[in-house]
Write a protein that holds these residues in place. Structure first.
Motif, short mmCIF file in Angstrom:
data_model
loop_
_atom_site.label_atom_id
_atom_site.label_comp_id
_atom_site.label_asym_id
_atom_site.label_seq_id
_atom_site.Cartn_x
_atom_site.Cartn_y
_atom_site.Cartn_z
N ASP A 37 0.84 -1.19 0.00
CA ASP A 37 0.00 0.00 0.00
C ASP A 37 0.89 1.26 0.00
OD1 ASP A 37 -2.15 1.70 0.32
OD2 ASP A 37 -2.56 1.16 2.40
N GLY A 48 -6.13 6.96 3.62
CA GLY A 48 -6.62 5.58 3.65
C GLY A 48 -5.79 4.67 2.75
N ASN A 94 -6.46 -6.00 10.81
CA ASN A 94 -7.76 -5.51 10.40
C ASN A 94 -8.64 -6.72 10.12
OD1 ASN A 94 -7.28 -2.63 10.41
ND2 ASN A 94 -5.94 -3.00 8.68
N GLU A 113 -5.73 -2.31 -1.34
CA GLU A 113 -5.09 -3.61 -1.58
C GLU A 113 -6.06 -4.60 -2.23
OE1 GLU A 113 -5.00 -1.85 1.26
OE2 GLU A 113 -3.26 -2.34 2.49
N1 GLY Z 1 -5.21 0.45 2.93
C1 GLY Z 1 -5.25 0.23 4.32
C2 GLY Z 1 -6.56 -0.03 4.89
O1 GLY Z 1 -7.49 -0.42 4.22
O2 GLY Z 1 -6.69 0.13 6.10
#
Ligand code: GLY
Ligand code: AMP
Length: 422
Positions: free
Chosen positions: A212, A226, A285, A292
């Protein structure tokens, strides 16, 4: 099957697009969706936090599987609610989602299970936290415990800015309940990587990784966002590194989840920093990452719906994954001003002129269609995602599309994936 996807970003667009390709998919719905998603799914514009209304929708439309996109829905227990009513859900229940929704819960889980992560201390008062940083050298990594729409991690280069952040949290209560407790964490140096694994009570299945780009500007400068783009695979990720990640992070996490009897049905996103002492977890997460997800799903040559459905029903151990060796690069087009103040409702005049092809997808994050014209409707607006067996071609194609769109109110980084060439 009839599928309902909850959410409204480019991630959900990619999920709907991939599900739609499955021969098992009869109808696909998205709540609330957006005008790009409506090209692949029937969108219904109501609040997905209205659990009762979602349940009624599921009954009416004979939904066989609900796929939850964003973390805020996991936090309010949408999966618990629907599961109790016997609707299969992809996305963990509230308790298991704490791996994402509470930084403190995650840090304690990591520490008690000896999974590599940065050292940390927990605070709920300003005085102790200031004393703690005063005894240490910058940079300081300050994280509020709760969800904060991606804005809850602050990296401070000096003591004065760290004190300001602590005042914002504890005195001005900038983060409300989410900032009642905080974590101050060791600063980890290295490159970042996101790794994804499907997990249920029967087993697990690795999807793979993507890199990312969190910062707003080229060369990783400017404020955190984000995510401004992602790519995979990358030559900086060796087979040896992947082996280390598997044995030091993924397997210990999965084994600890089982040992602690945490019921998890969904995808785990491991946020990693690859330090000179090996990979370390900076966060978990409980959902796909955005952007991603766009990059990974574009390279997925297996039936996504089969995998999501199996995971929701504790059958993932029977699934296999085929991820293409092709490159995929996703460049995010955001509104100028994001992640700070930005305008919405800006016409994107050339968007109708560029079309998806077999290897290029324009996933919509925040657009609205009025009188056959597209307008912006949020911070991150589009995810231009391009797949090719040649890395440079994949990049070139994505950037050519951005040039064709040539949106005067937009911003994008033009170095996504450059690390791979250098
Ligand atoms: N790209 C990182 C997230 O979705 O938290
Ligand atoms: P998160 O919201 O947890 O994804 O964190 C946002 C960003 O802060 C991450 O993508 C990293 O770039 C950075 N970060 C978080 N924790 C650390 C850490 N311990 N050391 C260095 N950078 C960090």
């Amino acid at each position: 099957m009839n599928i309902l996807v909850l959410g409204s970003g480019a991630r959900e667009h990619a999920i709907c697009w991939a599900i739609k390709k499955s021969p098992k998919c009869k109808n696909i719905f998205c709540i609330p969706g957006n005008s790009g998603i409506s090209k692949v799914a029937k969108c219904f514009d109501f609040n997905p936090q209205e659990k009762k209304a979602i349940y009624k929708f599921c009954k009416k439309n004979k939904i066989d599987l609900v796929v939850v996109g964003p973390e805020n829905l996991l936090e309010i227990g949408i999966s618990d609610y629907l599961k109790k009513k016997f609707i299969p859900v992809f996305g963990p229940e509230k308790k298991a989602s704490r791996l994402e929704t509470s930084k403190l819960y995650a840090k304690k889980f990591l520490k008690r299970n000896n999974i590599p992560t940065g050292d940390y201390s927990e605070f709920s008062k300003i005085k102790e936290s200031i004393k703690y940083i005063s005894d240490r050298k910058p940079p300081y990594v300050i994280k509020v415990d709760g969800l904060a729409s991606g804005k809850g991690v602050m990296i401070c280069e000096d003591i004065d800015s760290a004190k300001n952040v602590l005042e914002d949290i504890f005195l001005k209560k900038k983060f409300g309940e989410a900032g009642k407790k905080i974590v101050i964490e060791e600063f980890l140096e290295g490159f970042e990587m996101s790794f994804f694994t499907f997990l249920d009570c029967s087993g697990s299945l690795d999807l793979g990784y993507a890199l990312d780009h969190k910062k707003l500007f080229n060369d990783d400068r400017g404020p955190n966002t984000g995510g401004m783009g992602a790519f995979a695979p990358s030559k900086i990720v060796s087979k040896e590194l992947l082996k280390k990640i598997k044995h030091q992070i993924i397997l210990p996490t999965i084994n600890s989840i089982k040992k602690e009897k945490i019921v998890y049905r969904g995808i785990i996103f491991f946020g990693l920093i690859i330090t000179k002492n090996g990979p370390k977890v900076i966060e978990y997460n409980a959902r796909f990452g955005d952007p991603e997800c766009q990059t990974l799903l574009q390279r997925l040559d297996s039936d996504l719906l089969e995998i999501l459905n199996a995971t929701a029903n504790d059958k993932v151990k029977n699934c296999r994954i085929k991820l293409s060796q092709d490159y995929s690069i996703c460049v995010v087009l955001s509104s100028k001003g994001y992640p700070g103040k930005f305008g919405i409702n800006k016409l994107i005049p050339n968007l109708e002129k560029v079309k998806d092809t077999k290897n290029i997808n324009i996933f919509h994050a925040a657009t609205i269609k009025k009188n056959e014209k597209y307008f912006s409707n949020g911070g991150r607006v589009l995810s231009i995602t391009s797949r090719h067996k040649n890395y440079k071609k994949a990049r070139e194609n994505a950037y050519n599309y951005l040039k064709k769109i040539n949106w005067k109110y937009g911003h994008y980084r033009d170095d996504i994936g450059e690390k791979n060439i250098k």
